[in-house]
Enzyme design. Structure first.
Site, PDB file in Angstrom:
ATOM      1  CE1 TYR A 117      -4.044  -1.981   0.561  1.00 24.34           C
ATOM      2  CE2 TYR A 117      -2.688  -3.200   2.119  1.00 24.34           C
ATOM      3  CZ  TYR A 117      -3.826  -3.094   1.366  1.00 24.34           C
ATOM      4  OH  TYR A 117      -4.767  -4.098   1.405  1.00 24.34           O
ATOM      5  CG  HIS A 149      -7.153   4.989   1.003  1.00 16.53           C
ATOM      6  ND1 HIS A 149      -7.933   6.118   1.181  1.00 16.53           N
ATOM      7  CD2 HIS A 149      -7.851   3.979   1.584  1.00 16.53           C
ATOM      8  CE1 HIS A 149      -9.044   5.792   1.822  1.00 16.53           C
ATOM      9  NE2 HIS A 149      -9.016   4.508   2.096  1.00 16.53           N
ATOM     10  CG  PHE A 173      -5.714  -2.826   7.228  1.00 22.77           C
ATOM     11  CD1 PHE A 173      -5.266  -2.724   5.927  1.00 22.77           C
ATOM     12  CD2 PHE A 173      -5.190  -3.810   8.043  1.00 22.77           C
ATOM     13  CE1 PHE A 173      -4.314  -3.598   5.429  1.00 22.77           C
ATOM     14  CE2 PHE A 173      -4.244  -4.690   7.562  1.00 22.77           C
ATOM     15  CZ  PHE A 173      -3.799  -4.584   6.256  1.00 22.77           C
ATOM     16  CG  ASN A 178     -14.745   3.476   4.751  1.00 23.04           C
ATOM     17  OD1 ASN A 178     -15.878   3.915   4.942  1.00 23.04           O
ATOM     18  ND2 ASN A 178     -14.469   2.646   3.776  1.00 23.04           N
TER      19      ASN A 178
END
Length: 189
Positions: free
Chosen positions: A13, A18, A63, A111
């Site tokens: 990631y 993000h 996360f 989120n």
């Protein structure tokens, strides 16, 4: 003061759009010579000074969807008020390379912000880092979780450098001055 960068853990990631919040916090740690990050509060933490202001940098390793768990642990341990938290996060509704600062407000479907607000409250400052929105709604998920292209990494580095160069304004509460200086550094009006 707690500066939180949002992202997802793991090398896969690392360059995701993000993860621009992680990138900003990592840049601050380098620029202000913070000691290395250590595992704490379900995240990675580094403590240091930015222009004489004591700052804790936090990268939740939970996360994105569980970011509030890590932030909550840090707040309970430090007994800091939620108003002393600043969260760096990706923002679809801003053009790539733009930055906005706001106190409280909605989560706009993010989120990580939703998790922090649900577990800690909503009265924290957000540094919204523009990643741009793809033209079609169905492409949003893939856009957010895809890597910045190598040519885009130039503006990402520039934005992180501008954040570092003007971080003193942010930590001293001059949100408008901070946003204005970063915009000028990025060649924006």
């Amino acid at each position: 003061m707690l500066l939180v960068g949002l992202g997802n853990p793991g090398p896969g990631y690392r360059y995701n759009r993000h993860n621009i919040g992680f990138m900003a916090v990592d840049a601050l740690a380098r620029a202000y010579q913070f000691p290395g990050f250590k595992a704490k509060f379900s995240g990675e933490v580094a403590d240091g000074l930015i222009e004489g202001v004591r700052v804790t940098l936090l990268k939740p390793m939970t996360f994105m969807n569980e970011s509030g768990r890590s932030v909550g642990e840090a707040l309970r341990f430090s007994k800091m008020p939620l108003a002393s938290v600043t969260v760096f996060h990706d923002e679809l509704d801003l053009e790539a390379g733009k930055l906005r600062v706001k106190q409280g407000g909605g989560n706009a479907g993010h989120n990580g912000l939703r998790s922090i607000s649900a577990l800690c409250g909503n009265d924290y400052r957000r540094v919204r880092l523009g990643i741009g929105r793809p033209g079609v709604k169905e492409l949003v998920h893939g856009h957010v979780l895809s890597d910045f292209h190598p040519d885009e990494r130039v503006w990402v580095r520039g934005l992180c450098d501008a954040i570092c160069a003007h971080a003193a304004l942010l930590v001293k509460g001059d949100d408008a001055g901070f946003a204005s200086k970063v915009a000028l550094a990025m060649g924006q009006k």
